[in-house]
Design a protein around this motif. Structure first.
Motif, PDB file in Angstrom:
ATOM      1  N   ALA A   2       0.819  -1.257  -0.027  1.00 39.48           N
ATOM      2  CA  ALA A   2      -0.168   0.045  -0.321  1.00 39.48           C
ATOM      3  C   ALA A   2       0.737   1.272  -0.191  1.00 39.48           C
ATOM      4  O   ALA A   2       1.946   1.174   0.506  1.00 39.48           O
ATOM      5  N   SER A   3       0.335   2.211  -0.691  1.00 35.72           N
ATOM      6  CA  SER A   3       1.075   3.519  -0.382  1.00 35.72           C
ATOM      7  C   SER A   3       0.997   4.339   0.929  1.00 35.72           C
ATOM      8  O   SER A   3       0.123   4.147   1.611  1.00 35.72           O
ATOM      9  N   PHE A   4       1.826   5.143   1.199  1.00 35.43           N
ATOM     10  CA  PHE A   4       1.688   5.969   2.442  1.00 35.43           C
ATOM     11  C   PHE A   4       0.393   6.835   2.192  1.00 35.43           C
ATOM     12  O   PHE A   4       0.050   7.656   1.395  1.00 35.43           O
ATOM     13  N   LYS A   5      -0.373   6.759   3.195  1.00 36.77           N
ATOM     14  CA  LYS A   5      -1.789   7.365   3.485  1.00 36.77           C
ATOM     15  C   LYS A   5      -1.317   8.963   3.940  1.00 36.77           C
ATOM     16  O   LYS A   5      -0.738   8.895   5.097  1.00 36.77           O
ATOM     17  N   LYS A   8      -4.757  13.397   7.046  1.00 37.64           N
ATOM     18  CA  LYS A   8      -6.045  13.915   6.763  1.00 37.64           C
ATOM     19  C   LYS A   8      -5.964  15.328   7.150  1.00 37.64           C
ATOM     20  O   LYS A   8      -5.947  15.579   8.582  1.00 37.64           O
ATOM     21  N   LYS A 371       6.674  10.282   6.809  1.00 35.54           N
ATOM     22  CA  LYS A 371       6.782   9.045   6.230  1.00 35.54           C
ATOM     23  C   LYS A 371       8.116   8.427   6.341  1.00 35.54           C
ATOM     24  O   LYS A 371       8.276   7.026   6.864  1.00 35.54           O
ATOM     25  N   PHE A 373       9.203   8.919   9.450  1.00 34.52           N
ATOM     26  CA  PHE A 373       9.353   9.019  11.061  1.00 34.52           C
ATOM     27  C   PHE A 373      10.365  10.311  11.351  1.00 34.52           C
ATOM     28  O   PHE A 373      10.613  10.005  12.686  1.00 34.52           O
ATOM     29  N   GLU A 401      -1.725  13.942  14.232  1.00 32.86           N
ATOM     30  CA  GLU A 401      -1.305  12.847  13.539  1.00 32.86           C
ATOM     31  C   GLU A 401      -0.211  12.430  14.594  1.00 32.86           C
ATOM     32  O   GLU A 401      -0.078  11.209  14.712  1.00 32.86           O
ATOM     33  N   ARG A 404      -1.512  10.918  17.505  1.00 30.79           N
ATOM     34  CA  ARG A 404      -1.817   9.392  17.288  1.00 30.79           C
ATOM     35  C   ARG A 404      -0.713   8.576  17.031  1.00 30.79           C
ATOM     36  O   ARG A 404      -0.932   7.334  17.583  1.00 30.79           O
ATOM     37  N   ARG A 405       0.428   8.874  16.674  1.00 34.80           N
ATOM     38  CA  ARG A 405       1.565   8.219  16.498  1.00 34.80           C
ATOM     39  C   ARG A 405       2.060   7.860  17.892  1.00 34.80           C
ATOM     40  O   ARG A 405       3.060   7.225  17.818  1.00 34.80           O
TER      41      ARG A 405
ATOM     42  N   ARG B 252       5.372  -1.209   4.517  1.00 38.90           N
ATOM     43  CA  ARG B 252       3.938  -1.407   4.491  1.00 38.90           C
ATOM     44  C   ARG B 252       3.158  -2.530   3.828  1.00 38.90           C
ATOM     45  O   ARG B 252       2.468  -2.361   2.689  1.00 38.90           O
ATOM     46  N   GLN B 341      -6.089   6.483   7.519  1.00 39.65           N
ATOM     47  CA  GLN B 341      -4.976   6.756   8.225  1.00 39.65           C
ATOM     48  C   GLN B 341      -3.777   5.916   8.110  1.00 39.65           C
ATOM     49  O   GLN B 341      -4.089   4.819   7.864  1.00 39.65           O
ATOM     50  N   GLU B 342      -2.591   6.486   7.934  1.00 42.01           N
ATOM     51  CA  GLU B 342      -1.546   5.772   8.025  1.00 42.01           C
ATOM     52  C   GLU B 342      -1.351   4.788   9.375  1.00 42.01           C
ATOM     53  O   GLU B 342      -1.456   5.182  10.340  1.00 42.01           O
ATOM     54  N   ILE B 344       0.367   2.860  12.096  1.00 40.36           N
ATOM     55  CA  ILE B 344       1.560   2.793  12.688  1.00 40.36           C
ATOM     56  C   ILE B 344       1.741   1.247  13.704  1.00 40.36           C
ATOM     57  O   ILE B 344       0.819   1.081  14.294  1.00 40.36           O
ATOM     58  N   LEU B 349       0.061   1.173  20.937  1.00 38.07           N
ATOM     59  CA  LEU B 349      -0.470   2.329  20.609  1.00 38.07           C
ATOM     60  C   LEU B 349      -2.104   2.323  20.256  1.00 38.07           C
ATOM     61  O   LEU B 349      -2.677   1.513  19.603  1.00 38.07           O
ATOM     62  N   GLN B 350      -2.534   3.387  20.668  1.00 37.60           N
ATOM     63  CA  GLN B 350      -4.041   3.714  20.563  1.00 37.60           C
ATOM     64  C   GLN B 350      -4.492   3.840  19.049  1.00 37.60           C
ATOM     65  O   GLN B 350      -4.186   4.841  18.870  1.00 37.60           O
ATOM     66  N   ARG B 372     -11.318   6.335  18.832  1.00 40.10           N
ATOM     67  CA  ARG B 372     -10.100   6.058  19.308  1.00 40.10           C
ATOM     68  C   ARG B 372     -10.025   6.705  20.818  1.00 40.10           C
ATOM     69  O   ARG B 372     -10.493   7.801  21.061  1.00 40.10           O
ATOM     70  N   GLN B 374      -7.865   7.405  24.184  1.00 40.90           N
ATOM     71  CA  GLN B 374      -6.650   7.323  24.871  1.00 40.90           C
ATOM     72  C   GLN B 374      -6.912   7.654  26.259  1.00 40.90           C
ATOM     73  O   GLN B 374      -7.995   7.928  26.747  1.00 40.90           O
TER      74      GLN B 374
END
Lengths: 506, 787
Positions: A2-5, A8, A371, A373, A401, A404-405, B252, B341-342, B344, B349-350, B372, B374
């Motif tokens: 898959a490609s990098f998303k 958003k 991408k 990191f 984002e 989230r990471r 990926r 979303q990408e 991870i 990780l949540q 989600r 947290q």
């Protein structure tokens, strides 16, 4: 694989101005062309015949411009004093203009010297117009009289002395050669019939009348004076229909869009307003740099011409349909034609199998860092000055984002004085925005935790932190006030509704 | 209770294909993997399943190519047997019984080592070098190498933790095929290359570190030039042997890599992933094929659903995705990316999870809820509405509502009317409100139709738990703890409240079709209630511990699963259950769904009639997908699977499917057109079939047959002509019947087949000619066939 998303970016609905069909229509004009005239532009008149040149009366001259020329194609300069009201005849061959020196001049559009000079008024002539049979001229003057002149023998036919103040506007009927209307500073509008020697109808505008307009059907008359625009029903004996008060200074000029659906009014308050003629609501608004004295609309609304007190003539041309598309499709520099023309014009046949090329994914700068990191660098790119101020939602989306990471802390930590103050500056600007608060509040807490130990070491950072504190205190105050108001409203609403709809029993 | 001998609970596909390392055949064309109780053979180029090697009665724990015959493979299973298969034809060759509980992974190259391994149950990983000189095993913190020649084993140990806190536990190992080198993967993401290990003390190792978390698999390529490794990051890393600074990455891959396999010629790699997926990768590090099974996480957060369009089972699959799984073909159709979303790949990780999904009746709209949570921040909720796009044949995002409710959404359903103009969605949340969402067409800001909130309702600040629309969409029932409220969606009036204390309502369901006046609910206090909505009274209630209640959309039937895995199928209007079954599986049934059948079943037995229109699928606690099957259906399935084995030795490629379909259509057409004359003309086709199937050396010379044969393949005569010839045909009939007799002696199977693949019709004369030829040869031909 898959490609990098990409990250958003949340789209927030635009608040405020609603986008209507009208907005789209009236916004579809190019950037204005501005021409400097010698003095205030008092009148603009479009020639009724193609190519629809227009006469601009400014100071002692009348310039005629072509539809797309920036230089006058013709100019009439033989005025002894300020010229007024240069108007075309319905065949576009003749032009009449009044003057401060009380002489009315008639020009051939192709000539230079006046064909006829009508002398008789004693003061400045501010109003001139041709009647619909094309052989007579109507004039109105500051000597309170309006007169009809015969063109072939340049004699005065009739004179009406009914107004008690300057006559500053007038219009002839396009359907009947004998009817014309004048408006004066004595607050009245008078409808004259050339076949009788007095006015047949009088309407009271209540303000000095500055401009008049007849609907194409000539059943309705629009007058502008003071801050008011009024519409009169002539068929009902001059009954007032609507009174509009949308400007905050004197309305100077009126105009009707080509299909008669929209009415435009220009005012000294530097605005042009567009009204819907069915409900007389303002549907659009133009802003200009100076007080507007005159307004002209080309047939089919191809261009809007506005003359202002500072002598600037502003012309806006309508975008053609291709141009509209081009703008949206973002012009890009193409490689040289001779190198890349090969195969470009090849059209696949119906049963050809098309092998699609892999589409290269273009990522935004911050996405490229994400991408890899590189969390700190991603935040740095998202905090670049342009993004930070113009598109705060991008910065917020990147922070979200990173959160989230689970690497937001790493990204926020380890910043120098400049970086930290930049970050705090962004927070001060956006923290209390209800759209961003859920993301930024935890981030702010995190920053305060991380940089707790360095508080007091840098005056720049301390100033920002102080600002942040002030902002939060203010915000808390607002919230408190709001809650109080809400509480009050709730009790009031309850009191109102409770006797009407009792609660269902539990 | 009645015992229903003819209805059985069976596993229905969706078994793990990533359980053990996949095996690539010598020519890299086929891919073998253990899948539940069978071994699946996939084509590595078309991703289609070629064979299902069935025979084991328990979980298959390992697959291995036979080193002495590269067309055969061994498989071992938890049932204690080892079976030898011819995997190209899908035939079982040999069964070996072992008393040991076979559960290790056979990876060695010699059967001897393999047998040895069967006994070493406790070792985590085992590998032997290609020369068979030594065998290495790793467990915990120890690496043990056993040399066959010396009959000696060396043991190398690592410290549990180093200073930086990295964990040194071994996770996997691989031996270099040529050099004396062992690569081991570790918990902290390091790879160690061990050398010189034939000495007790002077061994050395070098460390490679790229992975940030545990390495789950390392593998040397057959030539030993590259080392492949993979882990949670879902990145396949290719290290150059002896030039470890040079690496190639394939990022990926979708989910954590659990196993890596390399084909014997080194052309293809195959990785198994934690989301039940096999990826076939070319040696130039390019993905060439993906074989995806049913993804099963720890739990299904969304309900099981059936997509009304594709009739596929829909449930959440990969994190943030919805998977569409074809029940008929046991294959995942596609994954719909909901979160976009990408992902991870990091443990702890949540992430956003799809928690609710719903389809409207026609499958035009799909609603999903992702959330989600947290630890100490607010709940992030998104409601997304997807429109079906005819052109791309998939769902396209139409509206995103961020934060539709302030707390978790407890239930969500679409209005179920088939002919309504406006589609409506109702969501109920723990914040005490329920909201109705409706499709709006015009807005000044957005283009095209979009969804917006139409109504917000609440009832005494109680928390709504379930919601359900009646079959005609005129009523909406929402349960607020112990109270069921009935609303009119047209006016949003509260019509009535029903309550049957004690106990909060757990499940709510409207009856269908003739029973649509009934509303059924289950309570936490083990009560199954049925209200009549015409009288607004309780019709009946029974004490029953129902864990799951659902209605069949195609009939009046309702299914109730008890908490100790009992099943009752009943009609709300009838007191007696249609079907009941005790303990259908071990543990509780968590999710179930009625899936409509492709073609209706004609079963006249009363007990199995409820399975006629739709099939009941359910998920057990251990995430097994099970279904109910009748005896007749089972027989039919068996028959079809047998035929499949005989017929299809080729991979089912899309091309094949296309052609096959075309042929099938032709055949059907022929069947239709010949249905009348079929009995009169089978001989011709038999003749051709025979001609084609007889070995070439026993046939007359090709020049003799050719012209006749080609003519026979010409387009058949029109019907009119045929009719005129019918009389002639009748006269020939006697002659033909003789032939028929002879043909039938030749073998019934052949004739049956021949009739199905009816060849183009022959003209009368040609057929006769052909028959004459056949008669000439017949005596020796039949003897040949009999032998």
């Amino acid at each position: 694989m898959a490609s990098f998303k990409p990250t958003k970016i949340q789209v927030y609905p635009k608040l405020g101005e609603k986008v209507t069909q009208d907005t789209l229509y009236w916004k579809n004009y190019k950037a204005p062309v501005q021409i400097k005239e010698f003095g205030a532009v008092t009148n603009i008149d479009f020639s009724p015949v193609a190519p629809h040149n227009y006469a601009v009366t400014a100071f002692t001259r009348i310039h005629i411009y072509g539809p797309f020329s920036q230089e006058p194609v013709k100019s009439f300069t033989r005025f002894k004093d300020t010229a007024y009201c240069g108007r075309f005849r319905s065949d576009g061959q003749l032009l009449v203009a009044g003057c401060e020196d009380s002489v009315v001049r008639l020009f051939d559009v192709s000539g230079k010297v006046a064909l006829r000079m009508f002398k008789g008024h004693t003061k400045a002539v501010r109003v001139t117009d041709f009647t619909s049979d094309r052989y007579h001229i109507l004039t109105g003057s500051d000597d309170y009289t309006c007169r009809l002149w015969d063109i072939p023998n340049s004699t005065e036919l009739t004179s009406y002395q009914e107004h008690t103040d300057y006559i500053r506007c007038g219009i002839t009927s396009k359907l009947n050669r004998d009817l014309f209307i004048t408006g004066s500073y004595d607050h009245t509008l008078k409808l004259f019939d050339a076949r009788v020697n007095k006015s047949v109808m009088t309407m009271d505008h209540g303000q000095p009348v500055e401009s008049l307009l007849l609907y194409p059907s000539e059943g309705l008359l629009v007058s502008a004076g003071g801050r008011y625009v009024k519409v009169w029903d002539l068929l009902k004996g001059g009954q007032p229909l609507v009174s509009l008060k949308n400007h905050h200074k004197t309305v100077t000029c009126l105009c009707l869009s080509s299909n008669g659906q929209r009415l435009l009014s220009a005012s000294l308050d530097r605005h042009v307003k567009v009204y819907n003629t069915t409900n007389y609501k303002v549907v659009h608004n133009f802003d200009y740099a100076a007080s507007i004295l005159s307004l002209g609309l080309a047939p089919d609304d191809e261009s809007i011409v506005v003359g202002m007190t500072n002598g600037i003539l502003s012309i806006k041309h309508r975008k053609s349909s291709e141009e509209t598309k081009e703008i949206s499709g973002q012009q890009k520099r193409r490689p040289a034609y001779r190198v890349f023309v090969k195969g470009k014009n090849y059209v696949p046949k119906q049963d050809d199998y098309l092998v699609s090329k892999p589409v290269k994914q273009h990522l935004a700068k911050y996405d490229k860092q994400l991408k890899r990191f590189n969390v700190s660098k991603a935040l740095d790119t998202a905090l670049e000055t342009w993004t930070r101020f113009r598109k705060p939602e991008i910065t917020v989306a990147v922070i979200k984002e990173l959160d989230r990471r689970g690497t937001l802390k790493n990204a926020l930590a380890g910043r120098d004085e400049r970086g930290l103050s930049q970050l705090l500056n962004f927070l001060v600007g956006n923290l209390v925005d209800p759209r961003f608060a859920p993301v930024l509040v935890p981030a702010t807490e995190m920053i305060l935790d991380i940089y707790q130990s360095v508080i007091g070491q840098s005056p720049v950072v301390d100033v920002q932190l102080q600002r942040l504190q002030d902002l939060l205190e203010r915000e808390i105050g607002y919230q408190q006030d709001l809650l109080e108001v809400l509480g009050m409203l709730d009790t009031m609403a309850k009191m109102n509704t409770s006797p009407l709809t009792p609660h269902p029993p539990t | 209770m009645v015992e229903h001998g003819d209805i059985r609970v069976v596993h229905r596909g969706g078994s793990k294909i990533n359980f053990r390392e996949p095996v690539l055949s010598h020519d890299s064309r086929l891919l073998l993997c253990a899948s539940g109780e069978c071994v699946k053979v996939f084509s590595s180029s078309t991703e289609e399943c070629v064979h299902d090697l069935q025979g084991h009665t328990d979980l298959v724990t390992g697959v291995l190519l036979n080193p002495s015959n590269h067309l055969q493979a061994y498989s071992c299973s938890a049932d204690g047997t080892v079976r030898l298969w011819d995997f190209t034809d899908g035939i079982l060759i040999k069964v070996q019984l072992h008393c040991h509980h076979v559960s290790v992974q056979p990876l060695s190259v010699s059967v001897f080592v393999y047998l040895l391994m069967c006994m070493c149950v406790t070792l985590t990983r085992l590998l032997s070098s290609s020369q068979g000189e030594y065998i290495a095993s790793a467990k915990g913190l120890h690496l043990e190498v056993y040399f066959f020649k010396k009959q000696k084993s060396y043991r190398f140990s690592l410290k549990e933790d180093n200073k930086k806190g990295a964990k040194n536990t071994f996770t996997c190992l691989s031996c270099h095929p040529k050099d004396d080198c062992i690569a081991t993967g570790h918990e902290d993401g390091k790879i160690r290359l061990w050398r010189n290990f034939n000495h007790k003390r002077e061994y050395t190792y070098s460390t490679l570190h790229w992975h940030h978390s545990a390495v789950s698999s390392v593998r040397f390529t057959p030539e030993g030039t590259n080392l492949l490794s993979g882990g949670v990051e879902s990145v396949l890393v290719q290290w150059r042997y002896n030039q470890e600074t040079q690496k190639d990455f394939l990022p990926r891959l979708g989910a954590a890599i659990t196993h890596i396999a390399v084909s014997p010629d080194g052309e293809l790699f195959c990785t198994a992933h934690s989301d039940n997926k096999l990826t076939v990768i070319q040696s130039c590090v390019k993905v060439s094929a993906v074989i995806q099974g049913l993804v099963k996480g720890e739990s299904v957060r969304t309900d099981l659903m059936v997509d009304p369009r594709s009739k596929a089972l829909v449930l959440n699959g990969k994190p943030g995705h919805l998977q569409f799984y074809s029940l008929q073909r046991d294959k995942q159709l596609y994954n719909l990316d909901i979160v976009q979303q990408e992902y991870i790949h990091e443990s702890g990780l949540q992430q956003f999870e799809v928690v609710k999904a719903a389809f409207d009746t026609r499958g035009n709209w799909l609603a999903t809820v992702e959330e989600r949570k947290q630890k100490d921040s607010t709940l992030e909720l998104n409601l997304k509405l997807w429109a079906y796009d005819e052109q791309t044949q998939s769902f396209v995002l139409n509206t995103t509502v961020s934060g539709p409710h302030e707390a978790r959404i407890t239930a969500m359903c679409f209005c179920h009317t088939a002919d309504s103009q406006t589609t409506m969605l109702v969501s109920a949340s723990q914040d005490g409100h329920f909201k109705a969402w409706q499709l709006e067409s015009n807005h000044y800001f957005y283009e095209g139709p979009f969804w917006s909130c139409d109504f917000v309702g609440a009832y005494h600040s109680l928390v709504p738990e379930c919601c359900c629309f009646s079959a005609d969409g005129s009523l909406l029932a929402i349960s607020f703890q112990e109270v069921v409220t009935v609303w009119s969606p047209a006016s949003w009036e509260l019509l009535t409240t029903l309550s049957q204390p004690p106990g909060a309502i757990r499940d709510l369901c409207f009856g269908r079709q003739s029973c649509s006046k009934y509303l059924l609910g289950t309570t936490a206090k083990n009560l199954l209630c049925c209200w009549n909505l015409l009288t607004c009274t309780l019709e009946w209630s029974t004490s029953m511990d129902v864990s799951l209640l659902l209605s069949d959309p195609l009939s009046e039937n309702m299914a109730a699963f008890c908490s100790h895995a009992g099943l009752f199928v009943f009609k709300p209007s009838e007191p007696r259950p249609l079907f009941s079954h005790k303990a259908i599986c071990s543990g509780k049934v968590t999710r179930a769904v009625f899936a409509p059948r492709e073609e209706m079943l004609e079963s006249c037995e009363e007990s199995s009639q409820w399975l006629n229109r739709s099939q009941l699928y359910f998920l057990t606690q251990y995430m097994d997908l099970m279904t109910f099957i009748t005896k007749a259906e089972e027989d039919r399935l068996m028959a079809s699977s047998k035929r499949l084995v005989i017929d299809d030795s080729v991979a089912v490629t899309p091309f094949y499917l296309l052609l096959g379909k075309h042929r099938q259509q032709q055949q059907e057409k022929q069947d239709r057109s010949f249905s009348a004359e079929r009995n009169q003309l089978p001989q011709g086709s038999v003749a051709i079939k025979e001609l084609l199937h007889t070995p070439a050396h026993v046939l007359p010379s090709a020049s003799f047959l050719c012209s006749m044969f080609v003519r026979s393949l010409l387009i058949s005569v029109t019907d009119k002509e045929k009719k005129s010839e019918e009389e002639e045909m009748e006269s020939d009939k006697e002659e033909e019947s003789e032939c028929e007799m002879e043909a039938s002696t030749m073998g019934q199977g052949q004739t049956a087949e021949a009739q199905e693949t009816a060849a183009p019709a022959l003209t009368k004369a040609q057929a006769r000619e052909l028959r004459r030829v056949k008669k000439l040869d017949h005596s020796w031909l039949s003897s040949l066939l009999d032998s």
